[in-house]
Design a protein around this motif. Sequence first.
Motif, short mmCIF file in Angstrom:
data_model
loop_
_atom_site.label_atom_id
_atom_site.label_comp_id
_atom_site.label_asym_id
_atom_site.label_seq_id
_atom_site.Cartn_x
_atom_site.Cartn_y
_atom_site.Cartn_z
N SER A 1 47.93 139.25 94.40
CA SER A 1 46.57 139.62 94.82
C SER A 1 45.56 138.51 94.62
O SER A 1 44.49 138.51 95.26
CB SER A 1 46.10 140.86 94.04
OG SER A 1 45.95 140.55 92.66
N GLU B 123 39.98 142.35 84.40
CA GLU B 123 38.69 141.87 84.90
C GLU B 123 38.39 142.38 86.32
O GLU B 123 37.25 142.76 86.62
CB GLU B 123 38.65 140.34 84.90
CG GLU B 123 38.68 139.72 83.51
CD GLU B 123 40.09 139.59 82.97
OE1 GLU B 123 40.25 139.13 81.82
OE2 GLU B 123 41.06 139.96 83.69
N ASP B 124 39.40 142.39 87.21
CA ASP B 124 39.15 142.68 88.62
C ASP B 124 39.67 144.04 89.07
O ASP B 124 39.10 144.67 89.95
CB ASP B 124 39.79 141.60 89.50
CG ASP B 124 39.25 140.22 89.20
OD1 ASP B 124 38.01 140.09 89.05
OD2 ASP B 124 40.05 139.26 89.11
N PHE B 125 40.79 144.48 88.52
CA PHE B 125 41.32 145.79 88.88
C PHE B 125 41.88 146.45 87.63
O PHE B 125 42.09 145.81 86.60
CB PHE B 125 42.37 145.70 89.99
CG PHE B 125 43.65 145.02 89.61
CD1 PHE B 125 44.76 145.74 89.18
CD2 PHE B 125 43.77 143.63 89.71
CE1 PHE B 125 45.94 145.10 88.83
CE2 PHE B 125 44.95 142.98 89.38
CZ PHE B 125 46.03 143.72 88.94
N LEU C 78 43.98 138.37 91.97
CA LEU C 78 43.02 139.01 91.08
C LEU C 78 43.62 139.14 89.70
O LEU C 78 44.83 138.98 89.51
CB LEU C 78 42.64 140.40 91.62
CG LEU C 78 42.06 140.45 93.03
CD1 LEU C 78 41.87 141.90 93.48
CD2 LEU C 78 40.72 139.71 93.10
N CYS C 79 42.80 139.46 88.73
CA CYS C 79 43.25 139.62 87.35
C CYS C 79 42.89 141.00 86.84
O CYS C 79 41.86 141.57 87.20
CB CYS C 79 42.62 138.56 86.44
SG CYS C 79 43.14 136.87 86.80
N THR C 80 43.78 141.54 86.02
CA THR C 80 43.46 142.77 85.32
C THR C 80 43.34 142.45 83.83
O THR C 80 44.11 141.64 83.31
CB THR C 80 44.55 143.85 85.56
OG1 THR C 80 44.17 145.06 84.91
CG2 THR C 80 45.90 143.43 85.04
N GLU D 187 49.06 140.47 89.85
CA GLU D 187 48.06 139.40 89.76
C GLU D 187 48.40 138.23 90.68
O GLU D 187 47.53 137.69 91.39
CB GLU D 187 47.93 138.93 88.31
CG GLU D 187 47.31 139.98 87.40
CD GLU D 187 47.10 139.50 85.98
OE1 GLU D 187 46.22 140.04 85.30
OE2 GLU D 187 47.84 138.57 85.57
N ARG E 252 42.22 145.43 95.99
CA ARG E 252 40.86 144.91 96.09
C ARG E 252 40.15 145.17 94.77
O ARG E 252 40.57 146.05 93.98
CB ARG E 252 40.11 145.57 97.24
CG ARG E 252 40.02 147.08 97.15
CD ARG E 252 39.30 147.67 98.33
NE ARG E 252 39.19 149.12 98.23
CZ ARG E 252 38.48 149.88 99.05
NH1 ARG E 252 37.82 149.30 100.05
NH2 ARG E 252 38.42 151.18 98.89
N PRO E 253 39.09 144.43 94.49
CA PRO E 253 38.37 144.63 93.22
C PRO E 253 37.96 146.09 93.03
O PRO E 253 37.48 146.74 93.95
CB PRO E 253 37.15 143.72 93.36
CG PRO E 253 37.61 142.63 94.27
CD PRO E 253 38.52 143.32 95.26
#
Length: 419
Positions: free
Chosen positions: A138, A144-146, A140-142, A135, A110-111
């Motif tokens: 999820s 930026e998000d985790f 999401l991006c690292t 990524e 999660r963020p």
Amino acid sequence: MGEKLVVVGQGYVGLPLAMRAVSAGFDVVGIDLDEWRVKRLNAAESYVEDVDDDLLVAAHRSGRYLVGTDYADAEAFDVCVITVPTPLREGVPDLRHIGSAGESLAPLIRPGATVILESTTYPGTTEEYLRPLLEEGSGLCTPEDFFLGYSPERIDPGNPRWQLENTPKVVSGIDEASLERTREFYERIVRDVVPVSSLQVAELCKLLENTFRHVNIALVNELSIFAQQLGIDVWEAIDAASTKPFGYMRFTPGPGVGGHCLPIDPSYLSWKVKRSLGHNFRFVELANDINDHMPDHVVHRLILGLNQRRKAVKGSRVFLLGLAYKKNAGDCRESPAIEVAKVLGKLGADVRAADPHVDALMPPPGIEIVQPTAGELSQADAVVILTDHDCFDYEMIQRVSPFVFDTRDRCRGANVERL
């Protein structure tokens, strides 16, 4: 409710980390796909030298340690540390365990969460292999998000002086924010944290540490072979050299290298250099060749010793003292002692062994485990000291054994030959 930490892998790296994190106030979920391990941990029975049963009992009683095989227990984690093994497969890095952990964890990220890899691997693994898995799974991006970090494990099983808490911890991150999160986490776990500038530097750091040991062990192993042929006492020479207060570090010969690191990690570096640069890492390849052949050299020396006593190895009773890959440790996987036992068995020797540190519930296949009593030792045609556990009575071993072949320089006497 405290911060939730997930530790994937409950072996010699992950379990001490989980226990230390419980004492630091984290709510810890340990995940291991080995059902035998999970069953023992839930019964507060440790199989790791650096974690005793009382520590497991206290962790369970705190209500802040849960261990199982289900990744669903990892949901809503704040920090996750991956400590899975990274073996070699036909000389190529095997990242299946990292990949499996990454794919299983990704949907749970999660963020604001932090994922840290501790598994030893080649430079580039965290960013080029693990990051895309996390990524994609999820969404999401690292960064930026985790947050994503790497910190090489420095566990030395069975070392009473240097343990997780007091061994400096190298940390890194994919960016400054990830480095800071990784640093903040480990500052709650260990005394000293050493930040470095990139994931690749931290990954290379671990390989450098183990390659340094691997190469120097190979040096003294080969030196011991030639010194014996020249009629020179290599152990006395090493003792003399060790009196130099600068420019020298003591390494001693033995039956080979074993464990999770030294036989594997330098090959990760060699593979990376070959794949990325097209060059052979000659030091590593030569060290591999020397150390890989030490078990055969030990058997050769033992055969010569038996011949001098008018005995053939076939039919002789050979008693091996120590099966673990290192002193005062209990892990006999990848152990040169096991390789010695296998070769002797193929040659027709009656092989028996003693190692109080090796788990009695998981004896090495094909090896009869007995107690190193005076009666057992006196009936052996040869006693071979392979792992020099401090619990062995070396004075008694030397006194009652007809012939001792000592690869660790623990016995002296007319009936003793040293590597």
